[in-house]
Design a protein around this motif. Sequence first.
Motif, short mmCIF file in Angstrom:
data_model
loop_
_atom_site.label_atom_id
_atom_site.label_comp_id
_atom_site.label_asym_id
_atom_site.label_seq_id
_atom_site.Cartn_x
_atom_site.Cartn_y
_atom_site.Cartn_z
N MET A 1 0.68 -1.15 -0.02
CA MET A 1 -0.14 -0.01 -0.12
C MET A 1 0.74 1.12 0.12
O MET A 1 1.98 1.21 0.47
CB MET A 1 -0.87 -0.12 1.34
N ILE A 2 0.37 2.30 -0.70
CA ILE A 2 1.31 3.36 -0.82
C ILE A 2 0.97 4.47 0.42
O ILE A 2 -0.05 4.58 0.78
CB ILE A 2 0.72 4.22 -2.09
N GLU B 1 1.86 9.97 3.14
CA GLU B 1 2.72 10.83 2.95
C GLU B 1 3.24 10.97 1.28
O GLU B 1 3.42 12.28 0.77
CB GLU B 1 4.16 10.69 3.57
N SER B 2 3.30 10.04 0.72
CA SER B 2 3.58 10.05 -0.68
C SER B 2 2.26 10.66 -1.64
O SER B 2 2.72 11.23 -2.39
CB SER B 2 3.91 8.47 -1.25
N ILE B 3 1.23 10.22 -1.23
CA ILE B 3 0.33 10.74 -1.92
C ILE B 3 -0.05 11.99 -1.79
O ILE B 3 -0.16 12.83 -2.74
CB ILE B 3 -1.09 9.93 -1.52
#
Length: 64
Positions: A1-2, A5-7
């Motif tokens: 799962m991403i 924070e990256s999103i």
Amino acid sequence: MIPAESILMAIYLLCGLIISAFGILLTGFYYFGELTMPGIFAWVAPLMIPLGIVTIIVGEREAR
């Protein structure tokens, strides 16, 4: 799962790039005579470029 924070950083990066790109396009079209704008837009369009850069910086710091 991403990670979230990256999103978040990707959203800020996308928004910053869009704001900067529109600032560059509007400024270029205005100063090269292909677009006529009221005076207020002639002042706001160049200010969109640093606003987009600041948005990217804020997004990177928020993602940490």
